[in-house]
Enzyme design. Sequence first.
Site, PDB file in Angstrom:
ATOM      1  N   LYS A  44       0.832  -1.195   0.000  1.00 32.27           N
ATOM      2  CA  LYS A  44       0.000   0.000   0.000  1.00 32.27           C
ATOM      3  C   LYS A  44       0.868   1.247   0.000  1.00 32.27           C
ATOM      4  O   LYS A  44       0.414   2.356  -0.273  1.00 32.27           O
ATOM      5  CB  LYS A  44      -0.888   0.024   1.272  1.00 32.27           C
ATOM      6  CG  LYS A  44      -1.734  -1.199   1.468  1.00 32.27           C
ATOM      7  CD  LYS A  44      -2.284  -1.192   2.905  1.00 32.27           C
ATOM      8  CE  LYS A  44      -2.728  -2.567   3.281  1.00 32.27           C
ATOM      9  NZ  LYS A  44      -2.888  -2.729   4.722  1.00 32.27           N
ATOM     10  N   GLY A  45       2.139   1.034   0.316  1.00 27.18           N
ATOM     11  CA  GLY A  45       3.035   2.152   0.602  1.00 27.18           C
ATOM     12  C   GLY A  45       3.218   3.148  -0.521  1.00 27.18           C
ATOM     13  O   GLY A  45       3.481   4.323  -0.272  1.00 27.18           O
ATOM     14  N   ASP A 100       7.592   2.727  -2.612  1.00 29.34           N
ATOM     15  CA  ASP A 100       7.789   3.729  -1.558  1.00 29.34           C
ATOM     16  C   ASP A 100       9.245   3.771  -1.107  1.00 29.34           C
ATOM     17  O   ASP A 100       9.855   4.827  -1.035  1.00 29.34           O
ATOM     18  CB  ASP A 100       6.842   3.462  -0.367  1.00 29.34           C
ATOM     19  CG  ASP A 100       6.900   2.024   0.156  1.00 29.34           C
ATOM     20  OD1 ASP A 100       7.627   1.170  -0.419  1.00 29.34           O
ATOM     21  OD2 ASP A 100       6.197   1.729   1.148  1.00 29.34           O
ATOM     22  N   ASP A 103      14.755  -1.326   0.402  1.00 28.84           N
ATOM     23  CA  ASP A 103      15.651  -1.624   1.511  1.00 28.84           C
ATOM     24  C   ASP A 103      16.536  -2.802   1.108  1.00 28.84           C
ATOM     25  O   ASP A 103      17.576  -2.616   0.482  1.00 28.84           O
ATOM     26  CB  ASP A 103      14.796  -1.917   2.746  1.00 28.84           C
ATOM     27  CG  ASP A 103      15.614  -2.183   3.982  1.00 28.84           C
ATOM     28  OD1 ASP A 103      16.777  -1.759   4.022  1.00 28.84           O
ATOM     29  OD2 ASP A 103      15.090  -2.820   4.920  1.00 28.84           O
ATOM     30  N   LYS A 131      17.275   3.099   0.516  1.00 31.79           N
ATOM     31  CA  LYS A 131      18.202   2.844   1.632  1.00 31.79           C
ATOM     32  C   LYS A 131      19.252   1.855   1.138  1.00 31.79           C
ATOM     33  O   LYS A 131      19.167   0.662   1.447  1.00 31.79           O
ATOM     34  CB  LYS A 131      17.458   2.237   2.822  1.00 31.79           C
ATOM     35  CG  LYS A 131      16.473   3.153   3.490  1.00 31.79           C
ATOM     36  CD  LYS A 131      16.155   2.738   4.921  1.00 31.79           C
ATOM     37  CE  LYS A 131      15.339   1.495   5.038  1.00 31.79           C
ATOM     38  NZ  LYS A 131      14.804   1.273   6.410  1.00 31.79           N
ATOM     39  N   PHE A 153      14.860   3.342  10.333  1.00 32.82           N
ATOM     40  CA  PHE A 153      13.462   2.983  10.086  1.00 32.82           C
ATOM     41  C   PHE A 153      12.611   4.254  10.038  1.00 32.82           C
ATOM     42  O   PHE A 153      12.527   4.991  11.009  1.00 32.82           O
ATOM     43  CB  PHE A 153      12.932   2.014  11.145  1.00 32.82           C
ATOM     44  CG  PHE A 153      11.625   1.413  10.731  1.00 32.82           C
ATOM     45  CD1 PHE A 153      11.589   0.371   9.815  1.00 32.82           C
ATOM     46  CD2 PHE A 153      10.421   1.936  11.194  1.00 32.82           C
ATOM     47  CE1 PHE A 153      10.374  -0.159   9.385  1.00 32.82           C
ATOM     48  CE2 PHE A 153       9.205   1.410  10.771  1.00 32.82           C
ATOM     49  CZ  PHE A 153       9.193   0.362   9.860  1.00 32.82           C
ATOM     50  N   VAL A 154      12.015   4.479   8.886  1.00 32.84           N
ATOM     51  CA  VAL A 154      11.247   5.705   8.696  1.00 32.84           C
ATOM     52  C   VAL A 154       9.773   5.388   8.414  1.00 32.84           C
ATOM     53  O   VAL A 154       9.439   4.290   7.943  1.00 32.84           O
ATOM     54  CB  VAL A 154      11.825   6.551   7.533  1.00 32.84           C
ATOM     55  CG1 VAL A 154      13.175   7.133   7.908  1.00 32.84           C
ATOM     56  CG2 VAL A 154      11.935   5.739   6.231  1.00 32.84           C
TER      57      VAL A 154
HETATM   58  P1  IMP Z   1      12.676  -4.787   0.598  1.00 31.22           P
HETATM   59  O1  IMP Z   1      13.426  -3.849  -0.316  1.00 31.22           O
HETATM   60  O2  IMP Z   1      12.340  -6.101  -0.003  1.00 31.22           O
HETATM   61  O3  IMP Z   1      13.389  -4.920   1.920  1.00 31.22           O
HETATM   62  O4  IMP Z   1      11.260  -4.238   0.914  1.00 31.22           O
HETATM   63  C1  IMP Z   1      10.931  -2.922   0.915  1.00 31.22           C
HETATM   64  C2  IMP Z   1       9.640  -2.836   1.683  1.00 31.22           C
HETATM   65  O5  IMP Z   1       9.918  -2.983   3.076  1.00 31.22           O
HETATM   66  C3  IMP Z   1       9.032  -1.476   1.497  1.00 31.22           C
HETATM   67  O6  IMP Z   1       8.096  -1.446   0.440  1.00 31.22           O
HETATM   68  C4  IMP Z   1       8.405  -1.245   2.841  1.00 31.22           C
HETATM   69  O7  IMP Z   1       7.111  -1.813   2.884  1.00 31.22           O
HETATM   70  C5  IMP Z   1       9.277  -1.998   3.821  1.00 31.22           C
HETATM   71  N1  IMP Z   1      10.298  -1.103   4.429  1.00 31.22           N
HETATM   72  C6  IMP Z   1      11.631  -1.122   4.250  1.00 31.22           C
HETATM   73  N2  IMP Z   1      12.228  -0.160   4.974  1.00 31.22           N
HETATM   74  C7  IMP Z   1      11.235   0.495   5.622  1.00 31.22           C
HETATM   75  C8  IMP Z   1      11.211   1.611   6.532  1.00 31.22           C
HETATM   76  O8  IMP Z   1      12.220   2.236   6.896  1.00 31.22           O
HETATM   77  N3  IMP Z   1       9.982   1.981   6.989  1.00 31.22           N
HETATM   78  C9  IMP Z   1       8.828   1.367   6.625  1.00 31.22           C
HETATM   79  N4  IMP Z   1       8.799   0.321   5.775  1.00 31.22           N
HETATM   80  C10 IMP Z   1       9.999  -0.109   5.276  1.00 31.22           C
HETATM   81 MG    MG Z   2       5.387  -2.162   3.400  1.00 32.16          MG
END
Ligand code: IMP
Ligand code: MG
Length: 182
Positions: A44-45, A100, A103, A131, A153-154
């Site tokens: 949803k982000g 959004d 990470d 990030k 963490f934001v």
């Molecule tokens: P990843 O790149 O597979 O780790 O996933 C990214 C997802 O993790 C994003 O779409 C967010 O839903 C969540 N996420 C990663 N870092 C943050 C953060 O700092 N705050 C809130 N959600 C985050």
């Molecule tokens: Mg998320």
Amino acid sequence: MNINPCIEEVLITHEMIQKKCEELGKIITEDYNGKVPILIGLLKGAVPFMAELIKYIDCDIELEFIDVSSYEGVSSTGVIKIVRDINCSVEDRHILLVDDIIDTGLTLNEVIKLLKDRKAASVETVTLVDKPEGRKIGGINPKYIGYTIPNKFVVGFGLDYNELYRNLPYIGVLKRSVYENK
Ligand code: IMP
Ligand code: MG
């Protein structure tokens, strides 16, 4: 403006987000003019970011949404489950994924693979926040990045902690006391 008491520090103000969306929108308009890309938002982000960004995209686009949940099992590759799929074919279409925050990169990696398997003509990514220190895999380099931030963490502007804070108009660091000792 009142800052939510759970926020330690505002990293990206609403004005900064709007200005960045205007910049990115102009570049995306130039890059995709005449291509009618499908923008696919990751629920949803990505919703607030996508809503702001498309105000500044001045060429024909289509919108779709996908909802995936990522599970990290024993393997480090990451497995995603499609909670809600898109409603159209991506074959021979130019896809711009709207995220959004990136990470680890594991979610995006799997979604890109899925769209390439479905024979998209191109798959690129625009993310509001990156990030890069959090990456667990290489090769995830979004073409369009709003802001690069440290590994904190934001929340806000779509980003949540336990589904809360998505409605904040800015992005800020969540106070540790909110999620520690819980
Ligand atoms: P990843 O790149 O597979 O780790 O996933 C990214 C997802 O993790 C994003 O779409 C967010 O839903 C969540 N996420 C990663 N870092 C943050 C953060 O700092 N705050 C809130 N959600 C985050
Ligand atoms: Mg998320």
